[in-house]
Motif scaffolding. Structure first.
Motif, mmCIF file in Angstrom:
data_model
loop_
_atom_site.group_PDB
_atom_site.id
_atom_site.type_symbol
_atom_site.label_atom_id
_atom_site.label_comp_id
_atom_site.label_asym_id
_atom_site.label_seq_id
_atom_site.Cartn_x
_atom_site.Cartn_y
_atom_site.Cartn_z
ATOM 1 N N ASP A 116 0.821 -1.208 0.000
ATOM 2 C CA ASP A 116 0.000 0.000 0.000
ATOM 3 C C ASP A 116 0.858 1.264 0.000
ATOM 4 O O ASP A 116 0.382 2.346 -0.307
ATOM 5 N N ARG A 117 2.161 1.123 0.359
ATOM 6 C CA ARG A 117 3.068 2.263 0.316
ATOM 7 C C ARG A 117 3.792 2.344 -1.027
ATOM 8 O O ARG A 117 4.514 3.306 -1.273
ATOM 9 N N LEU A 118 3.640 1.336 -1.858
ATOM 10 C CA LEU A 118 4.268 1.328 -3.183
ATOM 11 C C LEU A 118 3.198 1.629 -4.222
ATOM 12 O O LEU A 118 2.209 0.929 -4.324
ATOM 13 N N TRP A 119 3.404 2.666 -4.996
ATOM 14 C CA TRP A 119 2.411 3.051 -5.995
ATOM 15 C C TRP A 119 3.118 3.279 -7.315
ATOM 16 O O TRP A 119 3.927 4.193 -7.467
ATOM 17 N N LYS A 120 2.839 2.373 -8.259
ATOM 18 C CA LYS A 120 3.454 2.447 -9.585
ATOM 19 C C LYS A 120 4.976 2.557 -9.501
ATOM 20 O O LYS A 120 5.589 3.471 -10.060
ATOM 21 N N SER A 121 5.571 1.644 -8.752
ATOM 22 C CA SER A 121 7.024 1.529 -8.625
ATOM 23 C C SER A 121 7.678 2.700 -7.885
ATOM 24 O O SER A 121 8.899 2.869 -7.941
ATOM 25 N N THR A 122 6.899 3.530 -7.208
ATOM 26 C CA THR A 122 7.480 4.597 -6.403
ATOM 27 C C THR A 122 7.764 4.077 -4.995
ATOM 28 O O THR A 122 7.236 3.041 -4.588
ATOM 29 N N LEU A 123 8.590 4.793 -4.262
ATOM 30 C CA LEU A 123 8.939 4.421 -2.899
ATOM 31 C C LEU A 123 8.440 5.488 -1.930
ATOM 32 O O LEU A 123 8.395 6.672 -2.277
ATOM 33 N N PRO A 124 8.077 5.099 -0.719
ATOM 34 C CA PRO A 124 7.641 6.090 0.272
ATOM 35 C C PRO A 124 8.808 6.892 0.836
ATOM 36 O O PRO A 124 9.971 6.556 0.613
ATOM 37 N N PHE A 125 8.475 7.949 1.554
ATOM 38 C CA PHE A 125 9.424 8.810 2.262
ATOM 39 C C PHE A 125 10.284 9.663 1.326
ATOM 40 O O PHE A 125 11.236 10.284 1.779
ATOM 41 N N LEU A 126 9.950 9.714 0.035
ATOM 42 C CA LEU A 126 10.732 10.523 -0.901
ATOM 43 C C LEU A 126 10.216 11.962 -0.972
ATOM 44 O O LEU A 126 10.962 12.879 -1.298
ATOM 45 N N ALA A 127 8.934 12.167 -0.685
ATOM 46 C CA ALA A 127 8.334 13.498 -0.794
ATOM 47 C C ALA A 127 8.402 14.269 0.516
ATOM 48 O O ALA A 127 7.868 15.378 0.607
ATOM 49 N N ILE A 128 9.046 13.689 1.519
ATOM 50 C CA ILE A 128 9.071 14.348 2.838
ATOM 51 C C ILE A 128 10.507 14.467 3.366
ATOM 52 O O ILE A 128 10.856 13.826 4.360
ATOM 53 N N PRO A 129 11.326 15.298 2.733
ATOM 54 C CA PRO A 129 12.654 15.572 3.306
ATOM 55 C C PRO A 129 12.492 16.308 4.635
ATOM 56 O O PRO A 129 11.393 16.750 4.991
ATOM 57 N N ARG A 138 0.194 16.265 13.309
ATOM 58 C CA ARG A 138 1.443 16.500 12.564
ATOM 59 C C ARG A 138 1.999 15.203 11.990
ATOM 60 O O ARG A 138 2.507 15.188 10.871
ATOM 61 N N TYR A 139 1.902 14.104 12.745
ATOM 62 C CA TYR A 139 2.413 12.825 12.242
ATOM 63 C C TYR A 139 1.566 12.314 11.077
ATOM 64 O O TYR A 139 2.098 11.850 10.060
ATOM 65 N N LEU A 140 0.248 12.408 11.232
ATOM 66 C CA LEU A 140 -0.641 11.931 10.173
ATOM 67 C C LEU A 140 -0.513 12.802 8.928
ATOM 68 O O LEU A 140 -0.567 12.301 7.801
ATOM 69 N N THR A 141 -0.305 14.096 9.112
ATOM 70 C CA THR A 141 -0.138 15.009 7.976
ATOM 71 C C THR A 141 1.081 14.636 7.146
ATOM 72 O O THR A 141 1.028 14.631 5.910
ATOM 73 N N VAL A 142 2.174 14.317 7.817
ATOM 74 C CA VAL A 142 3.401 13.929 7.115
ATOM 75 C C VAL A 142 3.148 12.704 6.244
ATOM 76 O O VAL A 142 3.549 12.658 5.074
ATOM 77 N N GLU A 143 2.452 11.718 6.798
ATOM 78 C CA GLU A 143 2.218 10.492 6.048
ATOM 79 C C GLU A 143 1.251 10.720 4.891
ATOM 80 O O GLU A 143 1.449 10.209 3.782
ATOM 81 N N ILE A 144 0.203 11.496 5.119
ATOM 82 C CA ILE A 144 -0.755 11.786 4.050
ATOM 83 C C ILE A 144 -0.083 12.588 2.935
ATOM 84 O O ILE A 144 -0.276 12.313 1.746
ATOM 85 N N PHE A 145 0.711 13.591 3.317
ATOM 86 C CA PHE A 145 1.383 14.419 2.313
ATOM 87 C C PHE A 145 2.346 13.590 1.469
ATOM 88 O O PHE A 145 2.429 13.772 0.252
ATOM 89 N N ASP A 146 3.066 12.682 2.100
ATOM 90 C CA ASP A 146 3.998 11.818 1.370
ATOM 91 C C ASP A 146 3.258 10.971 0.346
ATOM 92 O O ASP A 146 3.653 10.879 -0.817
#
Length: 332
Positions: A48-61, A82-90
């Motif tokens: 569920d964290r992989l979407w079309k060969s993308t990896l998580p945690f890349l959009a949240i430096p 704040r924690y949920l926002t980070v995950e949703i934004f990523d």
């Protein structure tokens, strides 16, 4: 005056107040069942964290996470927002960016596509703060009905920050985020695992010790644990790079290694156990028996080996102390 009290929103219940008010007999069964559920979630495939060969945690430096935390504090949101926002934004930005890229480059005409892509990137940059606030708006609705962020409050914040968006565009942005996520919000961020595991720990100690003992000794773990969890979010990449090196002796993870290591990065129960163990060591460094007891307990309840929890906890402790030292140097 009395009427104001009746219709005013009640104060947000704290972790301590909720913990004390719950009936122990009911709470035990609920917590045991919930912990089983969290274990299943932590060990479930990370697809569920992989979407079309993308990896998580890349959009949240780190810069994005810092901004999220600062805005959350400014808008007086509880920690879970704040924690949920980070995950949703990523998750949103990964899908949003990938979809936009596909829509532009699947069309013929390479030169025209690059010009179009440049305009798309510019538009995405201009909307980044709005998208982040939309993610926070969604998070606030799932985290607390006392402090839900209204479109009016979001518009005021954006205006103060020098951006001009209408109420309609703010509502549309929130819906865009929700639709992009297929209307699925990840409702088991690390804070849920942390507070569940800590509540079970405190309840078990209260059965063995007096009420005063467990409140005085274990309750500070919650406050310090939130600070450590902040560090874990802010220094996510550094934290898990260090853990990978500790486990393998290699720098990374990179390429296919990152994909294999993803199960560890996404294991929120593992992180929660390490945060509690780290807080116990930092609070009770002169009471080795107590700190060791906490480590043994969280290991037995989660099924995660003690050495694995201790390893991640040691990295968290070092990063927390380094962050504290940097903060002190900045203040001096």
């Amino acid at each position: 005056m009395e009427q104001d009290k009746i219709f005013a929103s009640p104060e947000e219940p704290t972790f301590t107040r909720v913990f004390r008010n719950w009936d122990s007999r009911c709470l035990r069964n609920i917590l045991d069942d919930w912990l089983i559920h969290l274990k299943i979630l932590s060990k479930s495939p990370t697809s569920d964290r992989l979407w079309k060969s993308t990896l998580p945690f890349l959009a949240i430096p780190q810069s994005v996470i810092q901004l999220t935390f600062l805005i959350s504090d400014k808008l007086e949101q509880p920690p879970e927002v704040r924690y949920l926002t980070v995950e949703i934004f990523d998750r949103f930005m990964t899908r949003h960016f990938t979809t936009l890229h596909e829509n532009v480059f699947k069309k013929p005409g390479a030169k025209q596509n690059y010009k179009m892509w440049s305009k798309v990137i510019s538009r995405v940059q201009n909307q980044t703060l709005l998208r982040l606030l939309s993610c926070m708006q969604l998070s606030s609705k799932f985290a607390s009905h006392y402090q839900v962020l209204s479109p009016k409050k979001i518009r005021q914040f954006l205006t103060d920050a020098g951006h001009s968006f209408t109420i309609t565009s703010i509502i549309a942005s929130e819906m865009r985020v929700f639709q992009t996520l297929d209307f699925k919000i990840p409702l088991s961020p690390p804070l849920v695992h942390f507070e569940t595991l800590l509540t079970i720990l405190m309840k078990d100690y209260s059965a063995l010790k007096s009420e005063t003992y467990h409140i005085e000794v274990l309750e500070p773990i919650h406050e310090l644990g939130l600070q450590i969890l902040d560090i874990a979010f802010l220094l996510h990449h550094e934290l898990y790079s260090n853990l990978f090196y500790m486990a393998t002796g290699e720098r990374g993870p990179t390429g296919s290694q990152r994909l294999k290591f993803l199960g560890v990065e996404c294991d929120n129960l593992y992180l929660a156990a390490a945060v509690i163990a780290c807080a116990a060591v930092m609070l009770y460094e002169h009471q080795n028996d107590l700190a060791e007891g906490v480590l043994t307990y969280v290991s037995s309840r989660t099924g995660i080996p003690k050495k694995d929890i201790a390893g991640l906890a040691s990295i968290l402790r070092r990063l927390s102390l380094e962050a504290s030292s940097r903060l002190e140097n900045c203040m001096n």
